[in-house]
Design a protein around this motif. Sequence first.
Motif, PDB file in Angstrom:
ATOM      1  N   PRO A  15       0.974  -1.314  -0.097  1.00 35.50           N
ATOM      2  CA  PRO A  15       0.023   0.072  -0.109  1.00 35.50           C
ATOM      3  C   PRO A  15       0.768   1.304  -0.054  1.00 35.50           C
ATOM      4  O   PRO A  15       2.075   1.273   0.319  1.00 35.50           O
ATOM      5  CB  PRO A  15      -0.690  -0.244   1.274  1.00 35.50           C
ATOM      6  CG  PRO A  15       0.035  -0.996   2.073  1.00 35.50           C
ATOM      7  CD  PRO A  15       0.849  -1.796   1.426  1.00 35.50           C
ATOM      8  N   LEU A  16       0.214   2.403  -0.436  1.00 39.57           N
ATOM      9  CA  LEU A  16       0.849   3.645  -0.542  1.00 39.57           C
ATOM     10  C   LEU A  16       1.088   4.137   0.830  1.00 39.57           C
ATOM     11  O   LEU A  16       0.204   4.029   1.665  1.00 39.57           O
ATOM     12  CB  LEU A  16      -0.104   4.511  -1.201  1.00 39.57           C
ATOM     13  CG  LEU A  16       0.497   5.868  -1.605  1.00 39.57           C
ATOM     14  CD1 LEU A  16       1.904   5.760  -2.423  1.00 39.57           C
ATOM     15  CD2 LEU A  16      -0.658   6.696  -2.399  1.00 39.57           C
ATOM     16  N   ARG A  17       2.243   4.531   1.391  1.00 34.53           N
ATOM     17  CA  ARG A  17       2.569   4.963   2.547  1.00 34.53           C
ATOM     18  C   ARG A  17       3.939   5.675   2.383  1.00 34.53           C
ATOM     19  O   ARG A  17       4.728   5.658   1.515  1.00 34.53           O
ATOM     20  CB  ARG A  17       2.761   3.790   3.585  1.00 34.53           C
ATOM     21  CG  ARG A  17       3.898   2.547   3.199  1.00 34.53           C
ATOM     22  CD  ARG A  17       4.094   1.555   3.876  1.00 34.53           C
ATOM     23  NE  ARG A  17       4.700   0.746   3.509  1.00 34.53           N
ATOM     24  CZ  ARG A  17       6.097   0.441   3.160  1.00 34.53           C
ATOM     25  NH1 ARG A  17       6.795   1.723   3.199  1.00 34.53           N
ATOM     26  NH2 ARG A  17       6.579  -0.533   2.663  1.00 34.53           N
ATOM     27  N   SER A  18       4.438   6.164   3.640  1.00 37.04           N
ATOM     28  CA  SER A  18       5.640   6.953   3.882  1.00 37.04           C
ATOM     29  C   SER A  18       6.704   5.807   3.401  1.00 37.04           C
ATOM     30  O   SER A  18       6.799   4.848   3.997  1.00 37.04           O
ATOM     31  CB  SER A  18       5.780   7.394   5.068  1.00 37.04           C
ATOM     32  OG  SER A  18       7.186   8.285   5.200  1.00 37.04           O
ATOM     33  N   GLY A  19       7.660   6.126   2.610  1.00 37.27           N
ATOM     34  CA  GLY A  19       8.816   5.408   2.087  1.00 37.27           C
ATOM     35  C   GLY A  19       8.515   4.546   0.769  1.00 37.27           C
ATOM     36  O   GLY A  19       9.412   3.846   0.322  1.00 37.27           O
ATOM     37  N   ALA A  20       7.041   4.537   0.391  1.00 36.28           N
ATOM     38  CA  ALA A  20       6.939   3.857  -0.759  1.00 36.28           C
ATOM     39  C   ALA A  20       7.701   4.254  -2.010  1.00 36.28           C
ATOM     40  O   ALA A  20       7.796   5.698  -2.053  1.00 36.28           O
ATOM     41  CB  ALA A  20       5.418   3.732  -0.927  1.00 36.28           C
ATOM     42  N   ARG A  21       7.755   3.589  -2.873  1.00 38.11           N
ATOM     43  CA  ARG A  21       8.451   3.820  -4.188  1.00 38.11           C
ATOM     44  C   ARG A  21       7.646   4.027  -5.523  1.00 38.11           C
ATOM     45  O   ARG A  21       6.775   2.968  -5.489  1.00 38.11           O
ATOM     46  CB  ARG A  21       9.810   3.275  -4.403  1.00 38.11           C
ATOM     47  CG  ARG A  21      10.688   3.195  -3.237  1.00 38.11           C
ATOM     48  CD  ARG A  21      11.949   2.363  -3.395  1.00 38.11           C
ATOM     49  NE  ARG A  21      11.298   0.809  -3.629  1.00 38.11           N
ATOM     50  CZ  ARG A  21      11.625  -0.052  -4.417  1.00 38.11           C
ATOM     51  NH1 ARG A  21      12.820   0.356  -5.356  1.00 38.11           N
ATOM     52  NH2 ARG A  21      11.300  -1.223  -4.406  1.00 38.11           N
ATOM     53  N   PHE A  22       7.858   4.757  -6.438  1.00 40.44           N
ATOM     54  CA  PHE A  22       6.901   4.797  -7.632  1.00 40.44           C
ATOM     55  C   PHE A  22       7.864   5.310  -8.725  1.00 40.44           C
ATOM     56  O   PHE A  22       8.821   6.056  -8.576  1.00 40.44           O
ATOM     57  CB  PHE A  22       5.514   5.419  -7.554  1.00 40.44           C
ATOM     58  CG  PHE A  22       5.743   6.994  -7.241  1.00 40.44           C
ATOM     59  CD1 PHE A  22       5.842   7.682  -8.478  1.00 40.44           C
ATOM     60  CD2 PHE A  22       5.807   7.482  -5.934  1.00 40.44           C
ATOM     61  CE1 PHE A  22       5.891   9.239  -8.372  1.00 40.44           C
ATOM     62  CE2 PHE A  22       5.992   8.740  -5.854  1.00 40.44           C
ATOM     63  CZ  PHE A  22       5.758   9.747  -7.003  1.00 40.44           C
TER      64      PHE A  22
END
Length: 82
Positions: A15-22
């Motif tokens: 899930p999208l959260r702090s630290g996620a990458r895209f």
Amino acid sequence: MPKPVDEPITMLEVPLRSGARFVWRGCEHHVSSLGGRWARRGRWWLGESYKRYFRITTLEHMALDLCYDELAQAWTVGALMD
């Protein structure tokens, strides 16, 4: 003021959260914080889908609205804040 973008991204971590990458425009970005989130229901009679929006800030200090299209199961950058 948000500038509409509507460009595809590849989510590397859900899930999208702090630290996620895209990946957007060929570069990897990291989410530093999540702001608001909201949803919009499209015009179903035209085949438009339900979309979820997430306001984020990246480590590169960009503020973006990421959009998840549930029907297409695809992510886009919906808007770029200036």
